[in-house]
Design a protein around this motif. Sequence first.
Motif, PDB file in Angstrom:
ATOM      1  N   ILE A   1      87.907 -47.278  12.094  1.00 32.54           N
ATOM      2  CA  ILE A   1      88.776 -46.858  12.976  1.00 32.54           C
ATOM      3  C   ILE A   1      90.006 -46.023  12.185  1.00 32.54           C
ATOM      4  N   LEU A   2      90.286 -46.885  11.111  1.00 32.40           N
ATOM      5  CA  LEU A   2      91.425 -46.478  10.345  1.00 32.40           C
ATOM      6  C   LEU A   2      90.666 -44.842   9.377  1.00 32.40           C
ATOM      7  N   GLY A   3      89.381 -44.868   9.069  1.00 24.37           N
ATOM      8  CA  GLY A   3      88.892 -43.792   8.478  1.00 24.37           C
ATOM      9  C   GLY A   3      88.899 -42.757   9.426  1.00 24.37           C
ATOM     10  N   VAL A   4      88.322 -43.022  10.622  1.00 17.40           N
ATOM     11  CA  VAL A   4      88.547 -41.708  11.833  1.00 17.40           C
ATOM     12  C   VAL A   4      90.158 -41.230  11.963  1.00 17.40           C
ATOM     13  N   ALA A   5      90.922 -42.187  12.105  1.00 19.17           N
ATOM     14  CA  ALA A   5      92.546 -41.766  12.147  1.00 19.17           C
ATOM     15  C   ALA A   5      92.953 -41.027  10.984  1.00 19.17           C
ATOM     16  N   ARG A   6      92.197 -41.229   9.833  1.00 18.77           N
ATOM     17  CA  ARG A   6      92.788 -40.450   8.546  1.00 18.77           C
ATOM     18  C   ARG A   6      92.161 -39.017   8.610  1.00 18.77           C
ATOM     19  N   VAL A   7      91.070 -39.002   9.287  1.00 23.59           N
ATOM     20  CA  VAL A   7      90.490 -37.290   9.101  1.00 23.59           C
ATOM     21  C   VAL A   7      90.608 -36.700  10.710  1.00 23.59           C
ATOM     22  N   ILE A   8      90.659 -37.161  11.612  1.00 20.86           N
ATOM     23  CA  ILE A   8      90.423 -36.624  12.764  1.00 20.86           C
ATOM     24  C   ILE A   8      91.511 -35.461  13.213  1.00 20.86           C
ATOM     25  N   GLY A   9      92.823 -35.438  12.394  1.00 20.88           N
ATOM     26  CA  GLY A   9      93.727 -34.483  12.910  1.00 20.88           C
ATOM     27  C   GLY A   9      93.928 -33.646  11.622  1.00 20.88           C
ATOM     28  N   GLU A  10      92.998 -33.651  10.400  1.00 16.61           N
ATOM     29  CA  GLU A  10      93.217 -32.924   9.353  1.00 16.61           C
ATOM     30  C   GLU A  10      92.945 -31.362   9.805  1.00 16.61           C
ATOM     31  N   THR A  11      93.729 -30.432   9.135  1.00 16.33           N
ATOM     32  CA  THR A  11      93.595 -29.098   9.331  1.00 16.33           C
ATOM     33  C   THR A  11      93.289 -28.396   8.213  1.00 16.33           C
ATOM     34  N   ALA A  12      93.787 -28.679   6.917  1.00 15.91           N
ATOM     35  CA  ALA A  12      93.685 -27.963   5.692  1.00 15.91           C
ATOM     36  C   ALA A  12      92.247 -27.701   5.288  1.00 15.91           C
ATOM     37  N   PRO A  13      91.416 -29.017   5.189  1.00 17.88           N
ATOM     38  CA  PRO A  13      90.187 -28.805   4.917  1.00 17.88           C
ATOM     39  C   PRO A  13      89.337 -27.898   5.749  1.00 17.88           C
ATOM     40  N   LEU A  14      89.794 -27.891   7.099  1.00 18.92           N
ATOM     41  CA  LEU A  14      88.839 -27.168   7.978  1.00 18.92           C
ATOM     42  C   LEU A  14      88.977 -25.711   7.720  1.00 18.92           C
ATOM     43  N   ILE A  15      90.392 -25.269   7.371  1.00 23.82           N
ATOM     44  CA  ILE A  15      90.467 -23.888   7.164  1.00 23.82           C
ATOM     45  C   ILE A  15      89.778 -23.210   6.213  1.00 23.82           C
ATOM     46  N   LEU A  16      89.356 -24.126   5.295  1.00 19.53           N
ATOM     47  CA  LEU A  16      88.574 -23.614   3.903  1.00 19.53           C
ATOM     48  C   LEU A  16      86.921 -23.597   4.081  1.00 19.53           C
ATOM     49  N   THR A  17      86.685 -24.413   4.876  1.00 19.99           N
ATOM     50  CA  THR A  17      85.244 -25.025   4.999  1.00 19.99           C
ATOM     51  C   THR A  17      84.728 -24.276   6.765  1.00 19.99           C
ATOM     52  N   ALA A  18      85.332 -24.459   7.853  1.00 14.40           N
ATOM     53  CA  ALA A  18      84.953 -24.354   9.214  1.00 14.40           C
ATOM     54  C   ALA A  18      85.354 -22.724   9.403  1.00 14.40           C
ATOM     55  N   LEU A  19      86.364 -22.630   9.149  1.00 15.66           N
ATOM     56  CA  LEU A  19      87.196 -21.249   9.273  1.00 15.66           C
ATOM     57  C   LEU A  19      87.632 -21.313  10.831  1.00 15.66           C
ATOM     58  N   GLY A  20      86.869 -21.942  11.821  1.00 16.55           N
ATOM     59  CA  GLY A  20      87.345 -21.769  13.268  1.00 16.55           C
ATOM     60  C   GLY A  20      86.550 -20.496  13.883  1.00 16.55           C
ATOM     61  N   ASN A  21      86.402 -20.615  15.227  1.00 16.03           N
ATOM     62  CA  ASN A  21      85.747 -19.763  16.048  1.00 16.03           C
ATOM     63  C   ASN A  21      86.259 -20.115  17.622  1.00 16.03           C
ATOM     64  N   THR A  22      86.377 -18.813  18.191  1.00 16.28           N
ATOM     65  CA  THR A  22      86.817 -18.830  19.440  1.00 16.28           C
ATOM     66  C   THR A  22      85.939 -18.952  20.563  1.00 16.28           C
ATOM     67  N   SER A  23      84.543 -18.864  20.199  1.00 21.21           N
ATOM     68  CA  SER A  23      83.322 -18.674  20.815  1.00 21.21           C
ATOM     69  C   SER A  23      82.747 -20.055  20.757  1.00 21.21           C
ATOM     70  N   PHE A  24      81.864 -20.605  21.556  1.00 24.80           N
ATOM     71  CA  PHE A  24      81.300 -22.085  21.456  1.00 24.80           C
ATOM     72  C   PHE A  24      80.151 -21.896  20.713  1.00 24.80           C
ATOM     73  N   ASN A  25      80.001 -22.822  19.723  1.00 26.19           N
ATOM     74  CA  ASN A  25      78.949 -22.894  18.677  1.00 26.19           C
ATOM     75  C   ASN A  25      78.698 -24.366  18.457  1.00 26.19           C
ATOM     76  N   ALA A  26      77.681 -24.883  19.245  1.00 24.42           N
ATOM     77  CA  ALA A  26      77.331 -26.291  19.040  1.00 24.42           C
ATOM     78  C   ALA A  26      76.542 -26.665  17.701  1.00 24.42           C
ATOM     79  N   ASN A  27      76.140 -25.652  16.839  1.00 22.75           N
ATOM     80  CA  ASN A  27      75.503 -25.969  15.668  1.00 22.75           C
ATOM     81  C   ASN A  27      76.224 -26.028  14.603  1.00 22.75           C
ATOM     82  N   PRO A  28      76.189 -27.208  14.127  1.00 22.57           N
ATOM     83  CA  PRO A  28      77.140 -27.455  12.897  1.00 22.57           C
ATOM     84  C   PRO A  28      76.554 -26.874  11.616  1.00 22.57           C
ATOM     85  N   LEU A  29      75.291 -26.705  11.590  1.00 17.89           N
ATOM     86  CA  LEU A  29      74.599 -26.011  10.458  1.00 17.89           C
ATOM     87  C   LEU A  29      74.618 -24.416  10.369  1.00 17.89           C
TER      88      LEU A  29
END
Length: 384
Positions: free
Chosen positions: A287-315
């Motif tokens: 639980i503490l580990g999930v709480a540590r990462v579920i609200g993080e934004t900075a690493p997602l900007i560099l790795t996932a970039l974001g997408n306004t369209s639906f994409n269920a494939n994480p690969l």
Amino acid sequence: MTTHTPVSSPPSRAHAAAVARDERPEERLRPRAFRRSDAIDLVGAAAGSFCLTWLIYERLTPLSGALGFCVAWYAVFLTTAWFIARERIGTIQARDRLVGIVVATVGLGMLIPLGLIVGYTIARGYHALRPQFFSQDQSHVGPLSPATQGGGSAAVVGSLEMVGIAVLLSVPLGVATAVFLSEVGGRLARPVRMIVDAMSAIPSIVAGLFIYAAFVIALHQSQTGFAAALALAVLMLPTVTRTAEVVLRLVPGGLREASHALGGGDYRTFRQVVLPTARSGVLTAVILGVARVIGETAPLILTALGNTSFNANPLKGNQDALPLMIYRLIRFPQQASIERAWTGAFVLLGIVLVLFIVARLIGGRGPGHIGRFKRMRLERKGLA
């Protein structure tokens, strides 16, 4: 020869009071009992200390200010409550009552800002929440569109997938590392513990840069949800490891010795004795580990970039997440975008609450608990 019987002097008042105290029946005290008389004492102490503080602070001295008045009132309240408890239940119990008041005050002081944050998020986020938020994405939504148009299905699915993959990667490795540190030890225990402590202090942006350099650039991979999950796993790993190690160390050594005395090896002792005993604590580490990462934004900007369209494939392809959606929408000055961002924050808060409740329900069973279906199988075999 005549003997004279000495005439005893009448007992003094102090002696009579001592005899009366000795003959008084002892009152049974319960440490955590809170009776109606205790509540009346606290209310009276609060009211009396308020009046005394107001008289001294506002009338007899040139002092002013709400903060100073509250501090002085609290100090006078503690003193008054201690004197009342000492006269009613004794000195030792009065000290216990005083410590209980201080601990309750600290707990209430921590709950007030948390309640304000949660309440403000709910008040700002529920207005634009509609059922289509969980079925539509932001691909056809512009800055001037109404707040109720579109949804965050892509962000919700992306967040769940990223956090789920991070849990699958970090929890087994973190628990295994904690088992090594607490159960095995050796020469490598100290450097491993030092590395885990160093990892727990790295900023989230550093984890994102590491995955971007080591996975995206070095291995010529695209920025996907899986890359974001790797960054979240790096952040989650030290939290799970340190918490699980502390929990495993709390298991009594007598249980391990009893298992070894009955012929159980190290693996069987850990699997059937140590791990069931510390199961709720290990769930707390997750639980503490999930709480540590579920609200993080900075690493997602560099790795996932974001997408306004639906994409269920994480690969494959860029993927959205709730923190990314909130960050993207909050940058627009339009009121509709800000309301959609608050709605995303409200949904993220609800997801965290649901995950915590589920984890508590799973880990709330005590050690040795037998489920209904397992008990039926044992009864069928005549073992229960």
